[in-house]
Design a protein around this motif. Structure first.
Motif, PDB file in Angstrom:
ATOM      1  N   ARG A   1      70.730 -30.886  17.244  1.00 36.60           N
ATOM      2  CA  ARG A   1      71.901 -30.190  17.786  1.00 36.60           C
ATOM      3  C   ARG A   1      71.525 -28.811  18.310  1.00 36.60           C
TER       4      ARG A   1
ATOM      5  N   GLU B   1      70.141 -29.204  21.525  1.00 40.65           N
ATOM      6  CA  GLU B   1      71.119 -29.825  22.427  1.00 40.65           C
ATOM      7  C   GLU B   1      70.581 -31.120  23.026  1.00 40.65           C
ATOM      8  N   SER B   2      69.936 -31.896  22.168  1.00 39.91           N
ATOM      9  CA  SER B   2      69.411 -33.192  22.579  1.00 39.91           C
ATOM     10  C   SER B   2      70.410 -34.269  22.187  1.00 39.91           C
ATOM     11  N   ALA B   3      71.280 -34.613  23.119  1.00 38.98           N
ATOM     12  CA  ALA B   3      72.350 -35.559  22.812  1.00 38.98           C
ATOM     13  C   ALA B   3      71.803 -36.933  22.452  1.00 38.98           C
TER      14      ALA B   3
ATOM     15  N   TRP C   1      80.611 -33.093  18.359  1.00 38.46           N
ATOM     16  CA  TRP C   1      79.725 -32.344  19.257  1.00 38.46           C
ATOM     17  C   TRP C   1      79.339 -33.189  20.481  1.00 38.46           C
ATOM     18  N   LEU C   2      79.078 -34.484  20.231  1.00 37.59           N
ATOM     19  CA  LEU C   2      78.739 -35.380  21.339  1.00 37.59           C
ATOM     20  C   LEU C   2      79.902 -35.532  22.306  1.00 37.59           C
TER      21      LEU C   2
ATOM     22  N   THR D   1      82.193 -33.286  22.906  1.00 41.66           N
ATOM     23  CA  THR D   1      82.239 -32.037  23.669  1.00 41.66           C
ATOM     24  C   THR D   1      81.185 -32.037  24.771  1.00 41.66           C
ATOM     25  N   GLN D   2      79.994 -32.530  24.421  1.00 38.98           N
ATOM     26  CA  GLN D   2      78.917 -32.612  25.407  1.00 38.98           C
ATOM     27  C   GLN D   2      79.279 -33.563  26.550  1.00 38.98           C
TER      28      GLN D   2
ATOM     29  N   ALA E   1      81.673 -31.842  28.837  1.00 38.68           N
ATOM     30  CA  ALA E   1      80.948 -30.856  29.648  1.00 38.68           C
ATOM     31  C   ALA E   1      80.136 -31.546  30.734  1.00 38.68           C
ATOM     32  N   ARG E   2      79.528 -32.698  30.388  1.00 39.25           N
ATOM     33  CA  ARG E   2      78.754 -33.437  31.374  1.00 39.25           C
ATOM     34  C   ARG E   2      79.648 -33.935  32.516  1.00 39.25           C
TER      35      ARG E   2
ATOM     36  N   THR F   1      72.563 -32.346  29.361  1.00 39.61           N
ATOM     37  CA  THR F   1      73.849 -32.544  28.682  1.00 39.61           C
ATOM     38  C   THR F   1      74.173 -34.034  28.636  1.00 39.61           C
ATOM     39  N   ALA F   2      73.783 -34.667  27.554  1.00 41.34           N
ATOM     40  CA  ALA F   2      74.109 -36.089  27.336  1.00 41.34           C
ATOM     41  C   ALA F   2      73.739 -36.954  28.533  1.00 41.34           C
TER      42      ALA F   2
END
Length: 264
Positions: free
Chosen positions: A25, A28-30, A64-65, A67-68, A71-72, A101-102
């Motif tokens: 996390r 930031e490695s989805a 968190w995923l 949210t990512q 954002a993606r 981002t994911a």
């Protein structure tokens, strides 16, 4: 004894997965976060307190995923607009953000946009390389032209002699080559070189005027009368009374008398 050792092994593995999840996390490695969540859900046989800690970690990671992913989606929308507008700097910047981002969980439409962005940046890179190559070639052509200018000035600066006479047409041809090379050389010439080129340019125009003025008159027309005229230096093109291109030498002030013969 064996059961206790198995519980200890499961506890150590569960704690290791929690540390790796927290690290993923932070990076930031989805994709790694998703994989670790799957592995954590398969852990069984640990104490209730650790089980609750694992469950809470998975819930937080899934939030968190999500949210990512949102954002993606927003970044992909902005990227699509930038690609449509061919705004290469923005496309390049957004591509880096979208990839981080994911990027493993893209939709088909987002994948298409990402491919278009990559194609656009690749095309821009190729065009920039071609522009750089063209600029280098143009600079080389200008450098070679400047060398030709200096060579022609050296040739035109040589004074004629009885052993080495210089034909007027040869001088004019060399002067024309000089002027053409100077146009290609541009700013690579020194102020003195540009001054000499301009002198020869004026002389070419003056010689052309003299040639047209000395034509044979037509029938019934009186022959053209020409009085004495001053002639510039044949070596450097300097005007009468002006210092010559040679070092330490004054311009040889000469007066040539030319008379037109009557037409036969």
């Amino acid at each position: 004894m064996k059961k206790t050792r198995k519980v200890l092994d499961l506890t150590a593995r569960a704690q290791l997965l929690l540390r790796e999840l927290a690290k993923a996390r932070q990076l930031e490695s989805a994709g790694q976060v998703t994989q670790l969540c799957r592995e954590i859900t398969l852990v069984d046989g640990v104490e209730d307190a650790l089980r609750a800690q694992l469950s809470d970690a998975v819930v937080e990671a899934e939030d968190w995923l999500e949210t990512q992913a949102q954002a993606r989606t927003l970044l992909c929308s902005r990227l699509e607009e930038a690609v449509a507008a061919a705004d290469v700097p923005v496309v390049r910047r957004l591509t880096v953000l979208v990839n981080g981002t994911a990027s493993h969980d893209r939709s088909e439409a987002e994948t298409v946009v990402a491919r278009q962005a990559v194609a656009l940046t690749a095309q821009d890179l190729q065009e920039r390389q071609e522009e750089i190559l063209e600029a280098v070639q143009e600079a080389e052509r200008a450098r070679q032209a400047a060398e030709r200018v200096r060579a022609q000035l050296t040739t035109l600066r040589r004074r004629p002699s009885k052993r080495r006479p210089v034909a007027a047409e040869a001088v004019r041809d060399a002067a024309r080559k000089l002027v053409r090379a100077a146009e290609e050389a541009g700013d690579l010439l020194t102020a003195r070189e540009r001054e000499l080129v301009e002198t020869w340019r004026r002389r070419l125009g003056r010689d052309t005027g003299h040639e047209s003025a000395g034509r044979v008159p037509g029938p019934g027309q009186p022959p053209e009368k020409r009085g004495p005229r001053q002639v510039g230096c044949p070596a450097c093109g300097a005007e009468p009374g002006v210092r010559c291109g040679g070092e330490g030498s004054a311009h040889p002030y000469r007066v040539a008398s030319a008379r037109a013969r009557p037409a036969r």
